[in-house]
Design an enzyme around this catalytic site. Structure first.
Site, PDB file in Angstrom:
ATOM      1  N   TYR B 180      52.464  53.225  29.863  1.00 46.95           N
ATOM      2  CA  TYR B 180      52.868  53.018  28.476  1.00 46.95           C
ATOM      3  C   TYR B 180      53.469  54.274  27.850  1.00 46.95           C
ATOM      4  CZ  TYR B 180      51.110  48.336  28.099  1.00 46.95           C
ATOM      5  OH  TYR B 180      50.947  47.000  28.253  1.00 46.95           O
ATOM      6  N   GLU B 267      33.234  38.242  45.474  1.00 46.49           N
ATOM      7  CA  GLU B 267      34.688  38.287  45.340  1.00 46.49           C
ATOM      8  C   GLU B 267      35.125  37.872  43.944  1.00 46.49           C
ATOM      9  OE1 GLU B 267      36.840  35.918  48.147  1.00 46.49           O
ATOM     10  OE2 GLU B 267      38.605  35.881  46.891  1.00 46.49           O
ATOM     11  N   ASP B 323      35.205  34.201  49.676  1.00 45.46           N
ATOM     12  CA  ASP B 323      35.677  32.857  49.992  1.00 45.46           C
ATOM     13  C   ASP B 323      35.916  32.713  51.491  1.00 45.46           C
ATOM     14  OD1 ASP B 323      35.674  32.082  47.423  1.00 45.46           O
ATOM     15  OD2 ASP B 323      37.821  32.311  47.094  1.00 45.46           O
TER      16      ASP B 323
END
Lengths: 446, 488
Positions: B180, B267, B323
């Site tokens: 920024y 996760e 997963d």
């Protein structure tokens, strides 16, 4: 909570009293139990070891005896078995028996206990067996490890005939041999890296040697090869790709001769087709079929080079397709758990083979026997089923394992009996996540 | 100096001039105090002792030149010599300006495996066909040959200056903050990330040593106390519903493990929140523990935190719950082995992380709901949890002995989905990475086996698939107890 406060007060006052105070201070046993539990954190050394069950069973027992009870409960009579006693038992025939049920391990040739997994083989068979390919005198196996193994099927012990090490570094998931007479000279294998290798039998050493490796499809990564099938004359190889195409290679000329597109078949116009999970070539070389993830089954005519039938009936992914030896019928099965039979003259759905039950297991593998009478199916729950196609019924179910079966195959018929009393009946082999090969033969004398 | 610069610029086309102009501005802004200080040094060579760090020197002179800095705190000493390195780099630039030479910043890069995976801004300047783990070095020159190079120089200079400021003041600056400062210059956040990492690689320090951090991403929940450097304590068990943001490990002075016996790295944030809200860290049958998530691929702060945990308390078992898909295994491997881009970061790997799930056997044997069983199986109880772990006999052609009928309907539950083309490719890449070494360790072989099964089954599943009702705690209790039991 309103109860807890007065009880707690009682608890503290009770604990300040000397231990010899008779328990008649409290009217009921229930109250005492409550007191014990609540007073624990305050004075742990006073009451901690008292078993509550005991004081419930003997409500009038003075607290003096509690220490004694504790000691008695912990005492367990023990006596060392004397040498004489032990020796007497041994002489009376009650010692450990010698293990005589031993046999030679068919895989490694070492000694093992009968009906038990060979410890050396179990440790050297490091991964699931994903595919089987029968040849007239041998069966080739592929697993998640890098090597391929060839077992001799002409001897009753099925000895290991050849190990092709470092065939596919990432493991091998599909094998294909030609079905029919005069075959077994060539087989093809696909690795998890998408590499396809063609192996040819050296007639002198009777061992398979690498003949050729298919050039890998371009770096775009489009269309890794998944399933393969070899034509009966061992000259053509059909490979399916993950974007739903089927390539046919001429193994003599070493070039791609045909590509069948299946994209757009189900509204996927322009994009890639559905992942083709299974492929088969008919024995007469006329037809090619592919089974897809979206449940579609396509049949192509090799002479015309175009699609002839688009078969529906299975809404779930199709994991196995197989032409009957006479090329009249096509069987397809997959996640739906039923086997759909199609007639290849008109492309009609002629029947289903299904076991009763509301949720049949996924079918991972299909194979017709040499006469086309029986169909073999392997399921994800470890069951092998033999179906009589004429009657449309399951004639045998074997569930020796409850781990997934990845591949089931009939062995080609033999000319002579394998061993005394074993007959010339049909045999098949099943393999999967149990990491072992199971051979079955037709029962004789029944 | 001035004449030299103008001569060079005047040869350039107009667009090039426009591109280099802001860089010159930054350069002059940054360098002016430095030049002053250098001149001071030159003028007062006689009275300086020579042992003083250049930071102190510059500090004094900067104070004179209208830019005000805070006092140097002790924290700047922890920079692992990063401050001196940054400053010597800047000094070299000043020297080059004074001498009228072409200015250059050394810049090395740990290139990625696939050129396509790079951010666009960097891909332009990446030599074509860069291979994995081949590091290339190139100096970024000013004024360079292309507009991109000039822009890159300016960006690097800006990062260096910000890092120096942060180091001098002892504060931390986030990568997002750097972006920024000048969004037009950097173009994208990914470009900043890559540049910062490559700069750290070039300087031979960690990213944290430059006092540049990523915005905190990791969450932690559980009975654990973190004591900051300023003495304030964070109780991670307090805001149990949302979890605490995991602070940078540089900020943490000490960690209070109460009765923590396990650490569960999750996760997904959604799963983390469910478990945190249920107070699973305290109510688990496996004893007290801590839940941590990095919301997908882990950031450096989370990995460093876990790495410190691992070295402080090797007895605390660390488990990973991801997963059942190629990305899940890839995330697990990032925790265990680090990522390729940040190979130069020290102490950012958690080798002792163990894979709790989800594996194929968890999916296949989850069929215990009455009413959904195959009717053939109703006479026998399902043997759960052992589906893939049993060996069966290798029958030598004999009829097999009858076994007790133990079987279960092994269909994966309805929550699984099919692998996409990208998933399959990703799985292939991971397999290749595993087998790129001759003899992979045992846990990596497990990854390979599960990937192979995943490809064969052609399915993937979320963590929630292990239980159709979305309640993981029973399943987790079992798994954690087994995992902890294997420990002892």
């Amino acid at each position: 909570m309103a109860m807890a406060a007065p009880v707690m007060r009682m608890a503290s006052s009770a604990s300040f009293l000397p231990r010899l105070l008779p328990p008649t201070v409290f009217s009921t046993t229930r109250a005492r139990v409550l007191v014990r539990q609540l007073s624990l954190p305050l004075f742990p050394n006073l009451n901690i070891a008292i078993p509550v069950g005991i004081s419930l069973g003997l409500p009038s027992l003075p607290e003096v005896l509690e220490g004694i009870w504790e000691g008695i409960l912990k005492a367990v009579p023990k006596k060392k078995t004397s040498h004489m006693k032990k020796r007497h038992r041994q002489m009376a025939g009650k010692a450990l028996k010698d293990v005589t049920a031993l046999c030679v391990c068919p895989a490694c040739g070492g000694m093992k206990r009968m009906h038990y997994v060979c410890p050396t083989c179990a440790s050297t068979h490091p991964a699931d067996i994903f595919s089987l390919a029968p040849a007239p005198s041998a069966i080739i196996t592929a697993s998640g490890s890098s090597s391929l193994r060839v077992y001799d099927t002409t001897q009753p012990t099925y000895p290991l005939a050849q190990t092709i090490s470092n065939a596919h570094k990432l493991g091998c998931h599909h094998l294909a041999t030609a079905r029919g007479p005069q075959t077994g000279n060539v087989f093809a294998s696909v690795g998890f890296g998408g590499d396809v290798k063609i192996w040819r039998l050296n007639p002198d050493s009777k061992e398979y040697e690498l003949q050729w490796e298919l050039p890998t499809v371009g770096d775009s990564g489009k269309g890794d090869v998944w399933a393969i099938a070899l034509s009966a004359d061992e000259n053509f190889l059909a490979c399916t790709t993950s974007d739903g195409r089927i390539h046919v290679w001429d193994l003599t000329a070493k070039e791609k001769i045909q590509t069948y597109e299946t994209a757009g078949g189900r509204g996927a116009a322009g994009g890639g087709g559905s992942f083709a999970m299974a492929v088969d070539l008919s024995r007469d070389g006329r037809l090619t079929t592919s089974g897809h993830e979206n449940g579609a089954v396509y049949v192509f005519n090799n002479d015309a080079g175009r699609m002839v039938y688009s078969l529906s009936g299975l809404a779930k992914p199709v994991r196995a397709v197989a032409f009957s030896p006479g090329c009249k019928k096509l069987a397809a099965a997959g996640n739906a758990g039923i086997i759909a039979l199609y007639d290849m003259e008109h492309g009609e759905h002629v029947g289903n083979l299904s076991a009763p039950g509301n949720r049949p297991s996924w079918i991972t593998s299909l194979d017709w026997n040499d006469t086309g009478d029986y169909l073999l199916s392997g399921q994800l729950d470890g069951k092998v089923k033999v179906w009589d196609v004429g009657r449309g019924a399951c004639v045998a179910t074997h569930s020796e394992t409850d781990s997934a079966l990845w591949c089931v195959r009939w062995l080609p018929p033999t000319e002579r009996a394998l061993g005394p009393g074993m007959g010339k009946g049909e045999r098949f082999c099943a393999a999967g996540a149990s990491r072992s090969l199971s051979f079955y033969r037709e029962a004789t004398g029944i | 100096m001035e004449s030299g610069r103008y001569r060079r610029i005047s040869d350039c086309p107009m667009a090039f001039y426009a591109a280099t102009k802001p860089a010159i501005k930054v350069l002059t802004r940054i360098i002016r105090p430095w030049m002053l200080s250098t001149m001071n040094e030159v003028s007062s060579t006689t009275n300086t002792s020579g042992q003083e760090a250049p930071a102190i020197d510059s500090q004094e002179s900067i104070g004179a030149s209208s830019v005000s800095y805070e006092t140097i705190s002790v924290v700047s000493a922890i920079g692992n010599g990063a401050l001196t390195r940054v400053e010597s780099l800047l000094e070299a630039i000043v020297d080059a300006v004074i001498a009228g030479n072409e200015i250059s910043i050394p810049y090395r890069s740990a290139s990625l495996s696939r050129p396509g995976a790079m951010p666009a801004a960097e891909a332009l300047s990446q030599p074509h066909g860069a291979r994995r783990s081949v590091r290339w070095a190139a100096d970024v020159r000013f004024p360079g040959r292309t507009i991109q190079e000039a822009k890159r120089f300016e960006a690097l200079l800006c990062i260096l200056e910000l890092s120096r400021q942060a180091l001098v003041s002892g504060s931390l600056i986030t990568k997002r903050n750097i972006y920024y400062q000048n969004p037009d210059l950097f173009g994208s956040q990914a470009a900043v990330d890559l540049m910062v990492d490559n700069l750290a690689l070039t300087l031979g320090v960690g990213r944290g040593d430059l006092n540049i951090v990523a915005t905190a991403k990791g969450l932690i929940s559980g009975p654990m106390m973190l004591i900051n450097r300023d003495g304030s304590a964070i109780d991670c068990g307090l805001s149990h519903n949302t979890g605490m943001l995991l602070p940078s490990i540089n900020e943490v002075r000490s960690i209070g493990f109460h009765a923590v016996q396990w650490v569960l790295v999750i996760e997904k944030e959604a799963t983390f929140r469910t478990l945190a809200a249920a107070q699973y860290a305290k109510s688990s049958q496996a004893g007290h523990g801590v839940l941590i998530t990095a919301k997908g691929y882990p950031d450096l702060a989370t990995r460093k935190f876990l790495s410190v945990l691992q070295s402080m308390r090797p007895k605390v078992a660390i488990f990973g719950l991801v997963d059942f898909d190629p990305d899940g295994i890839s995330i697990l491997r990032t925790y265990q082995n680090g990522s390729r881009r940040l190979e130069h970061e020290n102490e950012a790997t958690v080798h002792s992380l163990r894979w709790l799930g989800v594996r194929s056997c968890d999916l296949l044997s989850s069929e215990e709901i009455p009413g959904f069983q195959d009717e053939e199986d109703q006479e026998s109880q399902p043997a759960a949890g052992q589906a893939f772990s049993q060996f069966h006999e290798d029958s030598g052609g004999e009829p097999l002995t009858k076994r007790p009928r133990l079987s279960t309907t092994q269909n994966p539950s309805e929550t699984v989905s099919l692998l996409s083309l990208r998933d399959r490719r990703k799985a292939g890449n991971i397999l290749r990475a595993i087998w790129s070494v001759e003899e992979p360790p045992k846990d990596e072989k497990e990854h390979a086996e599960e990937l192979q099964r995943m490809l064969m089954l052609n399915i993937k599943a979320e963590i929630q698939a292990v239980d159709n009702y979305g309640d993981l705690s029973t399943w987790l209790d079992d798994k954690l107890c087994v995992g902890m039991g294997a420990d002892q």
